[in-house]
Enzyme design. Structure first.
Site, PDB file in Angstrom:
ATOM      1  N   LEU A 245      46.869  39.795  40.051  1.00 60.38           N
ATOM      2  CA  LEU A 245      47.648  41.029  39.755  1.00 60.38           C
ATOM      3  C   LEU A 245      48.088  41.951  40.936  1.00 60.38           C
ATOM      4  O   LEU A 245      48.554  43.104  40.852  1.00 60.38           O
ATOM      5  CB  LEU A 245      46.417  41.909  38.959  1.00 60.38           C
ATOM      6  CG  LEU A 245      46.222  41.188  37.739  1.00 60.38           C
ATOM      7  CD1 LEU A 245      45.352  42.093  36.868  1.00 60.38           C
ATOM      8  CD2 LEU A 245      47.616  40.912  36.669  1.00 60.38           C
ATOM      9  N   GLY A 246      47.889  41.163  42.256  1.00 59.90           N
ATOM     10  CA  GLY A 246      48.510  42.004  43.405  1.00 59.90           C
ATOM     11  C   GLY A 246      47.587  42.898  44.033  1.00 59.90           C
ATOM     12  O   GLY A 246      48.251  43.860  44.795  1.00 59.90           O
ATOM     13  N   SER A 247      46.260  42.579  44.040  1.00 58.33           N
ATOM     14  CA  SER A 247      45.360  43.520  44.882  1.00 58.33           C
ATOM     15  C   SER A 247      45.725  43.601  46.217  1.00 58.33           C
ATOM     16  O   SER A 247      45.426  44.736  46.654  1.00 58.33           O
ATOM     17  CB  SER A 247      44.097  43.438  44.177  1.00 58.33           C
ATOM     18  OG  SER A 247      43.492  42.189  45.011  1.00 58.33           O
TER      19      SER A 247
ATOM     20  N   ALA B 231      48.769  45.482  46.868  1.00 63.12           N
ATOM     21  CA  ALA B 231      48.682  46.946  46.481  1.00 63.12           C
ATOM     22  C   ALA B 231      47.979  47.769  47.574  1.00 63.12           C
ATOM     23  O   ALA B 231      48.586  48.932  47.839  1.00 63.12           O
ATOM     24  CB  ALA B 231      48.470  47.061  45.119  1.00 63.12           C
TER      25      ALA B 231
ATOM     26  N   ASP C 254      55.523  38.961  45.825  1.00 60.54           N
ATOM     27  CA  ASP C 254      54.611  40.114  45.603  1.00 60.54           C
ATOM     28  C   ASP C 254      54.660  41.364  46.339  1.00 60.54           C
ATOM     29  O   ASP C 254      54.802  42.467  45.855  1.00 60.54           O
ATOM     30  CB  ASP C 254      53.016  39.424  45.791  1.00 60.54           C
ATOM     31  CG  ASP C 254      52.727  38.165  44.680  1.00 60.54           C
ATOM     32  OD1 ASP C 254      53.457  38.175  43.902  1.00 60.54           O
ATOM     33  OD2 ASP C 254      51.580  37.879  45.006  1.00 60.54           O
TER      34      ASP C 254
HETATM   35  O1  PMV Z   1      48.159  34.801  42.765  1.00 55.60           O
HETATM   36  P1  PMV Z   1      49.164  35.708  43.380  1.00 55.60           P
HETATM   37  O2  PMV Z   1      49.133  37.207  42.538  1.00 55.60           O
HETATM   38  O3  PMV Z   1      49.202  36.149  44.745  1.00 55.60           O
HETATM   39  O4  PMV Z   1      50.771  35.068  43.087  1.00 55.60           O
HETATM   40  C1  PMV Z   1      50.815  34.044  43.722  1.00 55.60           C
HETATM   41  C2  PMV Z   1      52.577  33.433  43.426  1.00 55.60           C
HETATM   42  C3  PMV Z   1      52.856  32.168  44.136  1.00 55.60           C
HETATM   43  O5  PMV Z   1      53.889  32.052  43.406  1.00 55.60           O
HETATM   44  C4  PMV Z   1      51.900  31.007  43.433  1.00 55.60           C
HETATM   45  C5  PMV Z   1      52.703  32.209  45.579  1.00 55.60           C
HETATM   46  C6  PMV Z   1      53.854  32.986  46.239  1.00 55.60           C
HETATM   47  O6  PMV Z   1      53.803  33.029  47.457  1.00 55.60           O
HETATM   48  O7  PMV Z   1      54.776  33.320  45.536  1.00 55.60           O
END
Ligand code: PMV
Length: 315
Positions: free
Chosen positions: A102-104, A107, A148
Site C-alpha cells: 500500500l505504499g508505506s 508515503a 509508487d
Molecule cells: O509492493 P509495492 O507496493 O512496493 O508495489 C510493487 C510494484 C511492482 O510492480 C511489483 C514493483 C515496481 O517497482 O513497480
C-alpha cells in the site's frame, strides 16, 4: 514546527509487468497517510524518529543504512544544504500498513521530503519530490519501476510507463474499493527478484504474460475513463490470473480474491508485489460494507475502504 503528509496507494492493474516496460494504473488512497513534522534541534545535526518503525536515524552518519536518513540526505543535497550545519528533529508517523503493497515506504519518504523542504522555506514540485523518493525506493526495492513514488507524489490516478512522464487519468465514475490485508508481510524486493529469475529462465513465456497484462491494462484505461466498472472488474480478474501465472499470488490472496468476487465485487486482485500483503476489490457503490464483512469473515486481518472520486466534467 512544519508538518506535511502524503497518501498511500494501490496499483489497480499492471504490477510486475511495469518493471518490464509495460503500463500500470495506480490510484492514491488519500485516507491512509504518513506525516512528517520538522522541529528545531538546538544540539545540531539531523535526528529522524520513526515511531511506527521504532527507528531513530542521524545525519550525518546513517544515510547508507537508513532509508529515511538517505531521503533526508538526498533532499538536503538537492537543496544545497549540509546536515552538519543544521539543527533539526524530524518525527515521522504513518497509518499506512508496512510491507502490504500500500505504499508505506513512498508515503513516509514523500511526507519527509515535503516537510523538510517546507521547513527550510524551499518549494519542490511533485516531479522533484517523486524523483527524490525514487532514490529511496532504489535502496528499499533494488529495481523499482517508479510507479509508487509517482502516484504518491502526485496523489492522482496515474497511467505509468517506466521512462516516460506519468499521464493523469480522468476517472469517469467514482471507484469504490475494498482492500483486504492477508496479514502476511511480503518482500516486494524478493517477489520482483523471483519474477526476474523466471524471466531469465524462460523469457518468451514471461514476455507473453507481460504482453497479456499490457493488453488488459490498455483496455482498463478506457474503462476507467468511460466509467465501465463491470468490464473493469473483469479485467482486474484477468490480471489476477496472469499474476498467479507469474507466481506472485498466494493461497491467502487467492482466498480473499475469491471471497470478494463471491460477495458481489466487480473484480478483485492482489495489489503490489504480492505473495502476501493486500488485495483490492472494485465494488458497486453501497456494497463496500458487504464485501468488507465477507473479507473479515474469510480471515482478512484488516479491511480498508477507499474511493477515487470521478473527475468533475469541465474541470
Ligand atoms: O509492493 P509495492 O507496493 O512496493 O508495489 C510493487 C510494484 C511492482 O510492480 C511489483 C514493483 C515496481 O517497482 O513497480
Amino acid at each position: 514546527m512544519t508538518s506535511a503528509s502524503a497518501c498511500g496507494k494501490v496499483i489497480l492493474l499492471g504490477e510486475h509487468a511495469v518493471v518490464y516496460g509495460r503500463p500500470a494504473i495506480a490510484v492514491p488512497i488519500s485516507g491512509l497517510r504518513a506525516t512528517a513534522e520538522v522541529h528545531g534541534r538546538p544540539e545540531g545535526g539531523v535526528l529522524i524518529e520513526a515511531h511506527d518503525l521504532q527507528v531513530v536515524s542521524r545525519l550525518p552518519g546513517d544515510e547508507a543504512t537508513s532509508p529515511l536518513a538517505l531521503t533526508a540526505a538526498n533532499t538536503l543535497r538537492h537543496l544545497g544544504l549540509d546536515a552538519a550545519q543544521l539543527g533539526l528533529r524530524i518525527v515521522v508517523r504513518s497509518d499506512v500498513p508496512i510491507a502490504r503493497g500500500l505504499g508505506s515506504g513512498p508515503a513516509v519518504a514523500t511526507a519527509l521530503v515535503r516537510a523538510l523542504a517546507q521547513h527550510l522555506g524551499r518549494a519542490l514540485s511533485a516531479e522533484q519530490v517523486s524523483a527524490l523518493v525514487y532514490r529511496t525506493e532504489v535502496l528499499l526495492h533494488g529495481t523499482p519501476s517508479g510507479v509508487d513514488n509517482t502516484v504518491v507524489a502526485h496523489e492522482a490516478p496515474v497511467w505509468y510507463v517506466m521512462g516516460q512522464g506519468p499521464e493523469f487519468l480522468l476517472v469517469g465514475v467514482q471507484l469504490n474499493l475494498v482492500i483486504g490485508d492477508t496479514g502476511v508481510s511480503a518482500s516486494t524486493r524478493e517477489a520482483v527478484a523471483d519474477v526476474r529469475r523466471g524471466w531469465e529462465a524462460n523469457a518468451s513465456r514471461y514476455e507473453r504474460l507481460f504482453d497479456a497484462i499490457e493488453h488488459i491494462v490498455g483496455e482498463a484505461r478506457a474503462c476507467l475513463v468511460e466509467g465501465r466498472l463491470g468490464r473493469l472488474g473483469e479485467l482486474m480478474d484477468a490480471n489476477q490470473a496472469l499474476l498467479a501465472k507469474l507466481g506472485v499470488s498466494s493461497a491467502e490472496l487467492d482466498g480473499l480474491v475469491a471471497t470478494a468476487r463471491a460477495a458481489g465485487a466487480f473484480g478483485a486482485k492482489l495489489c503490489g508485489g504480492g505473495r502476501g500483503g493486500c488485495m483490492v476489490a472494485l465494488v458497486a457503490r453501497g456494497s463496500q460494507v458487504q464485501v468488507a464483512e465477507a473479507l473479515r469473515v474469510a480471515g482478512a486481518v484488516r479491511v480498508m475502504t477507499s474511493t477515487v472520486v470521478a473527475h468533475a466534467r469541465g474541470s
